[in-house]
Design a protein around this motif. Sequence first.
Motif, PDB file in Angstrom:
ATOM      1  N   THR A  18       0.811  -1.213   0.000  1.00  0.00           N
ATOM      2  CA  THR A  18       0.000   0.000   0.000  1.00  0.00           C
ATOM      3  C   THR A  18       0.849   1.269   0.000  1.00  0.00           C
ATOM      4  O   THR A  18       0.551   2.232  -0.724  1.00  0.00           O
ATOM      5  CB  THR A  18      -0.950  -0.010   1.214  1.00  0.00           C
ATOM      6  N   LEU A  19       1.897   1.305   0.794  1.00  0.00           N
ATOM      7  CA  LEU A  19       2.776   2.469   0.835  1.00  0.00           C
ATOM      8  C   LEU A  19       3.955   2.313  -0.118  1.00  0.00           C
ATOM      9  O   LEU A  19       4.336   3.252  -0.817  1.00  0.00           O
ATOM     10  CB  LEU A  19       3.278   2.700   2.260  1.00  0.00           C
ATOM     11  N   GLY A  20       4.504   1.113  -0.184  1.00  0.00           N
ATOM     12  CA  GLY A  20       5.671   0.889  -1.038  1.00  0.00           C
ATOM     13  C   GLY A  20       5.380   1.109  -2.512  1.00  0.00           C
ATOM     14  O   GLY A  20       6.195   1.686  -3.234  1.00  0.00           O
ATOM     15  N   ALA A  21       4.226   0.663  -2.973  1.00  0.00           N
ATOM     16  CA  ALA A  21       3.875   0.836  -4.385  1.00  0.00           C
ATOM     17  C   ALA A  21       3.689   2.313  -4.726  1.00  0.00           C
ATOM     18  O   ALA A  21       4.049   2.759  -5.820  1.00  0.00           O
ATOM     19  CB  ALA A  21       2.606   0.060  -4.717  1.00  0.00           C
ATOM     20  N   ALA A  22       3.144   3.092  -3.798  1.00  0.00           N
ATOM     21  CA  ALA A  22       2.993   4.534  -4.023  1.00  0.00           C
ATOM     22  C   ALA A  22       4.363   5.189  -4.126  1.00  0.00           C
ATOM     23  O   ALA A  22       4.599   6.052  -4.993  1.00  0.00           O
ATOM     24  CB  ALA A  22       2.178   5.160  -2.894  1.00  0.00           C
ATOM     25  N   PHE A  23       5.277   4.780  -3.262  1.00  0.00           N
ATOM     26  CA  PHE A  23       6.638   5.325  -3.305  1.00  0.00           C
ATOM     27  C   PHE A  23       7.312   5.015  -4.639  1.00  0.00           C
ATOM     28  O   PHE A  23       7.919   5.893  -5.268  1.00  0.00           O
ATOM     29  CB  PHE A  23       7.464   4.753  -2.153  1.00  0.00           C
ATOM     30  N   LEU A  24       7.215   3.760  -5.084  1.00  0.00           N
ATOM     31  CA  LEU A  24       7.870   3.390  -6.341  1.00  0.00           C
ATOM     32  C   LEU A  24       7.260   4.118  -7.532  1.00  0.00           C
ATOM     33  O   LEU A  24       7.981   4.516  -8.456  1.00  0.00           O
ATOM     34  CB  LEU A  24       7.789   1.878  -6.539  1.00  0.00           C
ATOM     35  N   THR A  25       5.957   4.311  -7.520  1.00  0.00           N
ATOM     36  CA  THR A  25       5.321   5.064  -8.606  1.00  0.00           C
ATOM     37  C   THR A  25       5.885   6.473  -8.671  1.00  0.00           C
ATOM     38  O   THR A  25       6.246   6.975  -9.739  1.00  0.00           O
ATOM     39  CB  THR A  25       3.796   5.113  -8.403  1.00  0.00           C
ATOM     40  N   ALA A  26       5.988   7.105  -7.515  1.00  0.00           N
ATOM     41  CA  ALA A  26       6.525   8.462  -7.476  1.00  0.00           C
ATOM     42  C   ALA A  26       8.005   8.490  -7.835  1.00  0.00           C
ATOM     43  O   ALA A  26       8.467   9.376  -8.565  1.00  0.00           O
ATOM     44  CB  ALA A  26       6.316   9.059  -6.086  1.00  0.00           C
ATOM     45  N   LYS A  27       8.750   7.517  -7.352  1.00  0.00           N
ATOM     46  CA  LYS A  27      10.191   7.448  -7.594  1.00  0.00           C
ATOM     47  C   LYS A  27      10.514   7.431  -9.081  1.00  0.00           C
ATOM     48  O   LYS A  27      11.423   8.134  -9.545  1.00  0.00           O
ATOM     49  CB  LYS A  27      10.764   6.188  -6.933  1.00  0.00           C
TER      50      LYS A  27
END
Length: 250
Positions: free
Chosen positions: A101-110
């Motif tokens: 939930t949080l990790g996928a959002a981070f990778l999308t932004a990254k």
Amino acid sequence: MRVLITAGASGIGFAMAEAFSAAGYDVWVTDVNVAALAACPETWTTRVVDAANETQMRVLFGEVATAGRLDVACANAGVAGPTALVEDVAWEDWKTCVDVTLGAAFLTAKFAAPMMKAAGAGAIVLTSSTAGVFGYPNRAPYSAAKWGVIGLMKTLAMELGPFGIRANAICPGAVEGPRMEGVLQREADVKGMVRDAVYDGYASGTSMRTFVRAQDIANMAVFLASDGAARVSGQVISVDGHTENPDPKP
């Protein structure tokens, strides 16, 4: 215009893809559900990608870069996680919920940020939750992860704003559909209630006395990506019928 939507083959993500398509965007959708991706319209570009897997996301964004610029990234991937008292939540279940939930959002932004910086424009729309605003009993991993999504969004808005990139978070309330049905039943089991009583508790906990539709979330995503929201950034926007009670009761 091009939009990338993670977890876009069903539910809120699918509604977003439909809405962006109707608005004239070239739609790219990722998901881990192969069958759901196969049922998406042929006009969409679909990829089987785990949005919480760094290697897969790097390859995906390489493909998007080859296709051209990325105007909008919708970080929508997440999992509901367990419904249980905090002392009954397994460590592995906690990690899985937060990682996705949080990790996928981070990778999308990254991976979206460098592309958007190069273009000098872009919009990142993150799917949080009212659980990321109020907190919810029996949903500790999910609530913590969704609060984290909001913290990530606020930081993105500050970091990327000087490059013409906006970041905002949408907080859906209780959304009609199969995923919420699972949440309702698990919560009913934990509380020793029947499903309909839990449903009524959620609905009565909003000033509009209603659940929301995936399309309601999608409409907000398209607005936040539009020129009409050109000066809207760093905002937490609930689409929930106005949640008043974060602990639904019959």
